[in-house]
Design an enzyme around this catalytic site. Structure first.
Site, mmCIF file in Angstrom:
data_model
loop_
_atom_site.group_PDB
_atom_site.id
_atom_site.type_symbol
_atom_site.label_atom_id
_atom_site.label_comp_id
_atom_site.label_asym_id
_atom_site.label_seq_id
_atom_site.Cartn_x
_atom_site.Cartn_y
_atom_site.Cartn_z
ATOM 1 N N CYS A 98 0.832 -1.202 0.000
ATOM 2 C CA CYS A 98 0.000 0.000 0.000
ATOM 3 C C CYS A 98 0.872 1.260 0.000
ATOM 4 O O CYS A 98 1.513 1.564 -0.989
ATOM 5 C CB CYS A 98 -0.976 -0.041 1.170
ATOM 6 S SG CYS A 98 -2.392 1.064 0.984
ATOM 7 N N HIS B 272 -3.658 -5.493 1.179
ATOM 8 C CA HIS B 272 -3.462 -5.877 2.582
ATOM 9 C C HIS B 272 -3.930 -7.322 2.757
ATOM 10 O O HIS B 272 -4.912 -7.747 2.156
ATOM 11 C CB HIS B 272 -4.271 -4.967 3.507
ATOM 12 C CG HIS B 272 -3.782 -3.555 3.541
ATOM 13 N ND1 HIS B 272 -2.558 -3.201 4.057
ATOM 14 C CD2 HIS B 272 -4.356 -2.396 3.108
ATOM 15 C CE1 HIS B 272 -2.397 -1.892 3.956
ATOM 16 N NE2 HIS B 272 -3.469 -1.381 3.385
#
Length: 499
Positions: free
Chosen positions: A329, A428
């Site tokens: 991310c 994630h």
């Protein structure tokens, strides 16, 4: 309508989240439909539901313990700190913007109808609701218009179990001091005290418990031992973030100031050869076998910090030596050529990235919050065995990353890219599937020239299921569950909600 019970603590990290999760599992084992609830959560660890709504991971974990699908009504308000003075405010899974602490304090009572609507949904669908508080109910400067501790207990008509942390010292002062600072009607709600994280012979506490009950006027419901339970923690006080242990296979994570979703690496706890260390000082970096740039709530500010602390040169040096570098991310965004913020999402401006991936990121547009299911479309270098494997997880990020030239797509649907031993993804939970985690560890062992001895890895969800059962077993033997059930019999959400 559901029966209710609330877990509050004498301080942050007293163990509220874990005890709430354990009670959820116990009630489920005993045949009840149970759901967790926390009106307001402040954390950088979050999750995207099937509907693409964002909620705190603590209630996700508790929902898993209860054996149910996470729903955003379990955590209607999520605060994600952006700096020392403010947070992004997420209501019912969607951001409503950033607020300074003083502004939010004045605004939050407007959210009471939102809280009670969410709570009502759960109360109608379940037998028991386990509510978690935040911080301490004795923070008297925040008592006015409280919506998360005793204020929430009042709104829900809930009895309270108060948890103290003996491992950090002064547990009797913690519990008695908290009771003394409560208003009489608040103290009346406290139906039991829990001494948490005890090490040693519990009988040594007997005289102290007698005095505690005498002076506090509240029974001690149990003494819970210090538990080595591998279930992810709620916030940055997690002990995982301070471990210095170095295993045969060493994974180092650069602990940026606004690290988010640090639980992405928890799956590696099932491998006895592996250590995961969180590093905030360059001198502690050592010689890791894999370097991770984690998620970040403030990517530009954390990239500046990384550069100021000297990590940029270290990351590039490891890349030259063939050490795999993995960005998740915000960490993925940092690996690119540039990060620009034309709409002021993080205060505006543009910053040069680490230049290790041929990509540019623009922080603009709506936040992307959705679950992901795809594959590793291509993989080079150390982790070439990942190619073609299924990946499951979720995305939570602002902005879009575009390839700035020829590139290798690492994860499908434009969610990542790789170059040699450098890997980046927006996903994630990327490592959570056992096949993915085992492939990573086997690859690192092969590169290091050592034997892999981890056996067959399981998905992190299955690993957590075993840990939930261990947690429930420990709590059953530590708490007076007859007393807990007697509290439940006396309190029902229906009385409050029907007013």
């Amino acid at each position: 309508m559901a029966k209710v019970i609330m877990i509050q603590g004498t301080m942050s990290n007293a163990g509220k989240s874990l005890i709430a999760a354990g009670l959820c599992r116990i009630f489920r084992q005993d045949g009840y439909k149970v759901a967790p609830f926390k009106s307001q959560n402040m954390a950088l660890n979050s999750f995207a539901t099937k509907e693409g709504l964002e909620m705190g991971r603590a209630q996700v974990v508790q929902a898993e313990a209860a054996g149910i699908e996470p729903r955003v009504c379990m955590n209607p308000i999520l605060l994600k700190p952006t700096d020392d003075e403010g947070s992004q405010v997420i209501v019912n899974g969607k951001s409503i913007g950033n607020m300074k602490a003083r502004d939010y304090f004045a605004y939050k009572t407007k959210l009471i109808p939102v809280i009670m609507e969410a709570f009502s949904q759960l109360a109608q669908d379940n037998d028991i609701i386990v509510i978690e508080g935040a911080g301490s109910p004795a923070e008297i400067n925040l008592r006015e218009n409280d919506i998360v501790n005793m204020g929430m207990a009042e709104m829900a008509g809930a009895p309270v179990l108060l948890v103290g942390d003996i491992d950090r010292g002064g547990v009797f002062a913690q519990l008695l001091g908290t009771l003394m600072l409560l208003e009489p009607q608040e103290k009346e709600r406290v139906k039991g005290l829990i001494i948490n994280k005890f090490r040693g012979d519990a009988s040594l506490l007997d005289t102290g418990i007698e005095m505690l009950e005498e002076k506090g006027g509240v029974p001690v419901t149990g003494v819970v031992p210090y538990m080595d339970i591998r279930i992810e923690d709620e916030d940055s006080l997690s002990e995982r973030l301070f471990s210095k242990k170095t295993g045969e296979i060493d994974i180092a994570v650069i602990k940026v100031p606004k690290i988010s979703n640090f639980t992405d690496l928890d799956v590696f706890e099932q491998f006895p050869q592996v250590s995961v260390r969180y590093i905030s000082d360059i001198k502690d970096l050592g010689d890791p076998d894999m370097l991770v740039l984690p998620g970040s709530k403030s990517t530009i500010a954390d990239l500046r910090w990384l550069r100021e602390k000297g990590f940029e040169d270290a990351v590039k040096r490891y890349c030259e030596n063939g050490t795999p570098v993995f960005g998740i991310c915000g960490g993925y965004q940092m690996l690119g050529r540039s990060i620009s913020d034309p709409e002021g999402v993080e205060g505006g401006g543009q910053l040069r990235g680490l230049g290790l991936l041929n990509a540019d990121t623009v922080l603009a547009g709506d936040k992307r919050t959705e679950q992901f299911r795809g594959i590793c479309t291509s993989a080079e270098g150390v982790f070439s065995d990942l190619e073609g494997l299924e990946v499951q997880g979720y995305e939570i990020h602002m902005g879009v990353t575009h390839a700035a030239g020829p590139h290798m797509p690492f994860t499908s649907d434009g969610t990542g890219m790789c170059s040699g031993n450098i890997y980046g993804t927006y996903i994630h939970g990327f490592f959570d599937r056992g096949e993915i985690a085992e492939t990573v560890v086997r690859s690192l062992a092969r590169r290091k020239g050592i034997e892999y001895r981890g056996g067959e890895a399981v998905d992190h969800s299955e690993f957590r299921e075993r840990e939930f059962d261990r947690l429930a077993e420990i709590l059953r033997s530590s708490l007076d569950m007859d007393h807990v059930y007697s509290i439940l019999r006396d309190f029902s959400a229906s009385e409050k909600l029907s007013e």
